[in-house]
Scaffold this motif. Sequence first.
Motif, PDB file in Angstrom:
ATOM      1  N   ASN A 387      36.287 -46.906-114.531  1.00 11.42           N
ATOM      2  CA  ASN A 387      37.199 -47.321-113.863  1.00 11.42           C
ATOM      3  C   ASN A 387      37.500 -46.364-112.904  1.00 11.42           C
ATOM      4  O   ASN A 387      38.484 -45.328-113.121  1.00 11.42           O
ATOM      5  CB  ASN A 387      38.396 -47.970-114.628  1.00 11.42           C
ATOM      6  N   PRO A 388      37.055 -46.460-111.860  1.00 10.71           N
ATOM      7  CA  PRO A 388      37.031 -45.106-110.807  1.00 10.71           C
ATOM      8  C   PRO A 388      38.694 -45.148-110.506  1.00 10.71           C
ATOM      9  O   PRO A 388      39.150 -46.153-110.177  1.00 10.71           O
ATOM     10  CB  PRO A 388      36.458 -45.521-109.711  1.00 10.71           C
ATOM     11  N   PRO A 389      39.190 -43.893-110.073  1.00  5.83           N
ATOM     12  CA  PRO A 389      40.677 -43.805-109.535  1.00  5.83           C
ATOM     13  C   PRO A 389      40.666 -44.413-108.157  1.00  5.83           C
ATOM     14  O   PRO A 389      39.611 -44.522-107.414  1.00  5.83           O
ATOM     15  CB  PRO A 389      40.996 -42.464-109.671  1.00  5.83           C
ATOM     16  N   THR A 390      42.207 -44.555-107.533  1.00  6.99           N
ATOM     17  CA  THR A 390      42.152 -45.016-106.299  1.00  6.99           C
ATOM     18  C   THR A 390      41.649 -44.237-105.404  1.00  6.99           C
ATOM     19  O   THR A 390      41.754 -42.767-105.483  1.00  6.99           O
ATOM     20  CB  THR A 390      43.567 -45.648-106.097  1.00  6.99           C
ATOM     21  N   ASP A 391      41.313 -44.476-104.100  1.00  2.00           N
ATOM     22  CA  ASP A 391      40.674 -43.787-103.187  1.00  2.00           C
ATOM     23  C   ASP A 391      42.088 -42.944-102.617  1.00  2.00           C
ATOM     24  O   ASP A 391      42.023 -41.671-102.441  1.00  2.00           O
ATOM     25  CB  ASP A 391      40.044 -44.475-102.004  1.00  2.00           C
ATOM     26  N   HIS A 392      43.044 -43.665-102.190  1.00  2.00           N
ATOM     27  CA  HIS A 392      44.276 -42.950-101.633  1.00  2.00           C
ATOM     28  C   HIS A 392      45.455 -43.591-101.578  1.00  2.00           C
ATOM     29  O   HIS A 392      45.385 -44.980-102.204  1.00  2.00           O
ATOM     30  CB  HIS A 392      44.125 -42.571-100.185  1.00  2.00           C
ATOM     31  N   GLU A 393      46.774 -43.045-102.049  1.00  2.00           N
ATOM     32  CA  GLU A 393      47.846 -43.889-102.219  1.00  2.00           C
ATOM     33  C   GLU A 393      48.777 -43.361-101.376  1.00  2.00           C
ATOM     34  O   GLU A 393      48.992 -41.986-101.088  1.00  2.00           O
ATOM     35  CB  GLU A 393      48.281 -43.486-103.657  1.00  2.00           C
ATOM     36  N   ILE A 394      49.538 -44.102-100.605  1.00  2.00           N
ATOM     37  CA  ILE A 394      50.493 -43.800 -99.579  1.00  2.00           C
ATOM     38  C   ILE A 394      51.622 -43.615-100.485  1.00  2.00           C
ATOM     39  O   ILE A 394      52.442 -44.188-101.166  1.00  2.00           O
ATOM     40  CB  ILE A 394      50.862 -45.164 -98.728  1.00  2.00           C
ATOM     41  N   ARG A 395      52.233 -42.148-100.063  1.00  2.00           N
ATOM     42  CA  ARG A 395      53.447 -41.772-100.890  1.00  2.00           C
ATOM     43  C   ARG A 395      54.502 -41.332 -99.980  1.00  2.00           C
ATOM     44  O   ARG A 395      55.530 -41.188-100.490  1.00  2.00           O
ATOM     45  CB  ARG A 395      53.011 -40.467-101.526  1.00  2.00           C
ATOM     46  N   THR A 396      54.270 -41.303 -98.630  1.00  2.00           N
ATOM     47  CA  THR A 396      55.331 -41.130 -97.821  1.00  2.00           C
ATOM     48  C   THR A 396      55.215 -42.192 -96.476  1.00  2.00           C
ATOM     49  O   THR A 396      54.014 -42.762 -96.204  1.00  2.00           O
ATOM     50  CB  THR A 396      55.399 -39.713 -97.141  1.00  2.00           C
ATOM     51  N   PHE A 397      56.269 -42.031 -95.630  1.00  2.00           N
ATOM     52  CA  PHE A 397      56.141 -43.156 -94.489  1.00  2.00           C
ATOM     53  C   PHE A 397      55.058 -42.599 -93.410  1.00  2.00           C
ATOM     54  O   PHE A 397      54.424 -43.238 -92.719  1.00  2.00           O
ATOM     55  CB  PHE A 397      57.633 -43.296 -93.819  1.00  2.00           C
ATOM     56  N   LYS A 398      54.732 -41.258 -93.232  1.00  2.00           N
ATOM     57  CA  LYS A 398      53.773 -40.595 -92.503  1.00  2.00           C
ATOM     58  C   LYS A 398      52.557 -41.006 -92.997  1.00  2.00           C
ATOM     59  O   LYS A 398      51.487 -41.212 -92.163  1.00  2.00           O
ATOM     60  CB  LYS A 398      54.070 -39.112 -92.402  1.00  2.00           C
ATOM     61  N   ASP A 399      52.141 -41.444 -94.387  1.00  2.00           N
ATOM     62  CA  ASP A 399      50.812 -41.645 -94.830  1.00  2.00           C
ATOM     63  C   ASP A 399      50.474 -43.115 -94.309  1.00  2.00           C
ATOM     64  O   ASP A 399      49.306 -43.355 -94.108  1.00  2.00           O
ATOM     65  CB  ASP A 399      50.986 -41.688 -96.245  1.00  2.00           C
ATOM     66  N   ILE A 400      51.369 -43.799 -93.844  1.00  2.00           N
ATOM     67  CA  ILE A 400      51.071 -45.152 -93.408  1.00  2.00           C
ATOM     68  C   ILE A 400      50.192 -45.111 -92.216  1.00  2.00           C
ATOM     69  O   ILE A 400      49.059 -45.874 -92.019  1.00  2.00           O
ATOM     70  CB  ILE A 400      52.497 -46.068 -92.825  1.00  2.00           C
ATOM     71  N   GLY A 401      50.712 -44.158 -91.301  1.00  2.00           N
ATOM     72  CA  GLY A 401      49.742 -43.861 -90.143  1.00  2.00           C
ATOM     73  C   GLY A 401      48.466 -43.048 -90.309  1.00  2.00           C
ATOM     74  O   GLY A 401      47.434 -43.341 -89.667  1.00  2.00           O
ATOM     75  N   LYS A 402      48.584 -42.328 -91.277  1.00  2.00           N
ATOM     76  CA  LYS A 402      47.207 -41.469 -91.721  1.00  2.00           C
ATOM     77  C   LYS A 402      46.389 -42.187 -92.306  1.00  2.00           C
ATOM     78  O   LYS A 402      45.000 -41.873 -92.008  1.00  2.00           O
ATOM     79  CB  LYS A 402      48.169 -40.508 -92.790  1.00  2.00           C
ATOM     80  N   TYR A 403      46.783 -43.223 -93.080  1.00  2.00           N
ATOM     81  CA  TYR A 403      45.672 -43.999 -93.648  1.00  2.00           C
ATOM     82  C   TYR A 403      45.406 -45.497 -92.984  1.00  2.00           C
ATOM     83  O   TYR A 403      44.889 -46.330 -93.689  1.00  2.00           O
ATOM     84  CB  TYR A 403      45.733 -44.095 -95.224  1.00  2.00           C
ATOM     85  N   GLN A 424      64.386 -43.954 -92.302  1.00  2.00           N
ATOM     86  CA  GLN A 424      62.966 -44.241 -92.877  1.00  2.00           C
ATOM     87  C   GLN A 424      62.074 -44.982 -92.106  1.00  2.00           C
ATOM     88  O   GLN A 424      61.018 -44.771 -91.800  1.00  2.00           O
ATOM     89  CB  GLN A 424      63.201 -44.730 -94.388  1.00  2.00           C
ATOM     90  N   PHE A 425      62.931 -45.945 -91.464  1.00  2.00           N
ATOM     91  CA  PHE A 425      62.057 -47.163 -90.487  1.00  2.00           C
ATOM     92  C   PHE A 425      61.793 -46.058 -89.328  1.00  2.00           C
ATOM     93  O   PHE A 425      60.556 -46.307 -88.526  1.00  2.00           O
ATOM     94  CB  PHE A 425      62.745 -48.168 -89.872  1.00  2.00           C
ATOM     95  N   GLY A 426      62.469 -45.053 -89.038  1.00  2.00           N
ATOM     96  CA  GLY A 426      62.025 -44.392 -87.554  1.00  2.00           C
ATOM     97  C   GLY A 426      60.780 -43.413 -88.045  1.00  2.00           C
ATOM     98  O   GLY A 426      60.373 -42.966 -86.932  1.00  2.00           O
ATOM     99  N   GLU A 427      60.385 -43.227 -89.320  1.00  2.00           N
ATOM    100  CA  GLU A 427      59.287 -42.386 -89.512  1.00  2.00           C
ATOM    101  C   GLU A 427      58.014 -43.165 -89.181  1.00  2.00           C
ATOM    102  O   GLU A 427      56.640 -42.631 -89.353  1.00  2.00           O
ATOM    103  CB  GLU A 427      59.192 -41.751 -90.843  1.00  2.00           C
ATOM    104  N   ILE A 428      58.016 -44.563 -89.014  1.00  2.00           N
ATOM    105  CA  ILE A 428      56.756 -45.293 -89.005  1.00  2.00           C
ATOM    106  C   ILE A 428      56.452 -45.466 -87.448  1.00  2.00           C
ATOM    107  O   ILE A 428      57.532 -45.789 -86.578  1.00  2.00           O
ATOM    108  CB  ILE A 428      57.171 -46.854 -89.590  1.00  2.00           C
ATOM    109  N   ASN A 429      55.477 -45.366 -87.169  1.00  2.00           N
ATOM    110  CA  ASN A 429      54.888 -45.585 -85.678  1.00  2.00           C
ATOM    111  C   ASN A 429      54.889 -46.836 -85.271  1.00  2.00           C
ATOM    112  O   ASN A 429      54.555 -47.817 -86.205  1.00  2.00           O
ATOM    113  CB  ASN A 429      53.608 -44.822 -85.524  1.00  2.00           C
TER     114      ASN A 429
END
Length: 589
Positions: A387-403, A424-429
Amino acid sequence: MVGLAVLLLCLGGTRSQFLDVTVQREKDFTEALSELLIQLHQGENYDTLLIYGEDCVFHSVSRSLAVPTVLVSSGSTDFDWGFNSQTLLLSCGPGEEREVNYRTLIKLQRNRRLIYLPKDTAPSSVCESYSQKEQYNVAMVREDFETTQKIYACRSFTQPNIQEIYLMENESIFIENFRNFHGKPIMAMADLVAPRSMVYLDKKTRERKLTGFVANLMNNFAQKINATLRFETLSFNVTFRDIVRKVKNDELDIGIFLEATVLTNGLDTASYPFLLTNYCLMLPVPAKMPFNRVYGIIVDRLVLVIMLVLFCLLSLLLIYSPKGSWRKLDLANIFLNDITLRGLLGQSFPFPPNASKHLKIIFCILCFASIMITTMYDAYLQSFFTNPPTDHEIRTFKDIGKYHQKIAIPEIEMTSLIITNNSQFGEINKEDLFVIDGWREYLTLRDTLNISYGYIVTEDRWSVFAEQQKLFKKPIFYFAKDLCFSRQLFMSIPLRKYLPYRHLFEDHMMRQQEFGMVKYWKSHSFFDMVRLGITPLKDLSPPTVLDASLLLQDISWILKIYLAAMVISIFCFLFEVLAARIGNHNLTT
């Protein structure tokens, strides 16, 4: 002249007697009215008097009562008075109360009113006038009250709308009119957003009915007060703001949907908060990490440093222990010690004959360390392969654009978040948002659980998705509690401003919460949606593709490391051979 004098004396006596009778009648009326107010005060019907109108009998009566009194001679107040709910309103006439301050009107709407009624005024017309202003707790007395002991009380939902009450009969003057509607309708509108409100056709009566944890609250309330719930539903091309507009325009009594209190201007057109929830993102579960990266994550940096330190310590002990000297101490024997390297990797190594006790202890430590290391990493490797772990997990609003995660959002919600200046919504591109014009289209897309997007969802709606995913082979969405636009969001039910039975509805609402009925309805929301055909009872997760065995690309990193180690070993071997030849050549010369 004597006869004229006698006549004048008789007329004067008659007039004085008439004045005495009038004064006595006024005194008797004042005393009777005082007894009435004292009786009401003893029944805890009021603790403050509010008198509308100029000088009348109520002013003189109030002076004899030890009760705080407020006089409003002009018929209206210019301030937002903080009247107590136990205030008794006294009016010198049916038209003396001309209150225009809407905040004061709301506060005084439920209060009891006692009105001095002129002879030529019908009590039923006064009741009709006050009912048009949605003020129903009204009683009236005439100037002959001291002899008749009769009080006229307004009664809603009855014909005629007036009841004559005699003070000596101990009958209630003021009652709660809205505890029985006698089948009168409550005008409402439902947004039909599951699981809060859902419409279905009753098989027995062939009538449209509502269910859902908000709709059930309304159904129970209508049944409790013997009313008829007459509801409309939103058409496809309008939004829930149409319900809010109709409630504010007094076209509806109640809206069967939930509105965030941050979007309302106070609680004038909203109930006491019904639900406390979080407003967060619902994101797709990240993909599993590829097998070729598993080898890298099982080696923790701190553990690797500890292993290198242990390797160096064991190498130093193996150098010193055989002969008790440091003659063979050099970097090659420390970092490339053959016995230590093979021992920690769990391989066999030469055991010197006639080894001392210290050397045997070192070998025991080496063997124990090798068992621990190989067992630990073998367990890690097999677990992660299973059962491999997840590749990446979004932890912040900035990670939304990163991933590169797209977030679907209806235009009306985006506008609300911008208006409320949500940080918080302002951090999303904007490039990471997929804006949908219609909110119905957004709900349809979200209900399909399309994993191409993330969605905005309240925690009460997420509980239904979580229940639905229990049927899946594996969950495909998770509730990101760290990515919330609003925590502890209060949701209220829209109510029109002058709703006369607001207090009864809010009391019913809080009792349903206290008894656990709302929690029970919410727990059965998913099954209600399945029963009504809103949610399919099937696995919507993508099929899992299982490989029969490891592929070459799965061990690509191991092969690359092995190739690099072989190259380094060959170079080291050639370097040693070259160094030995140079040394022999120097000896011969």
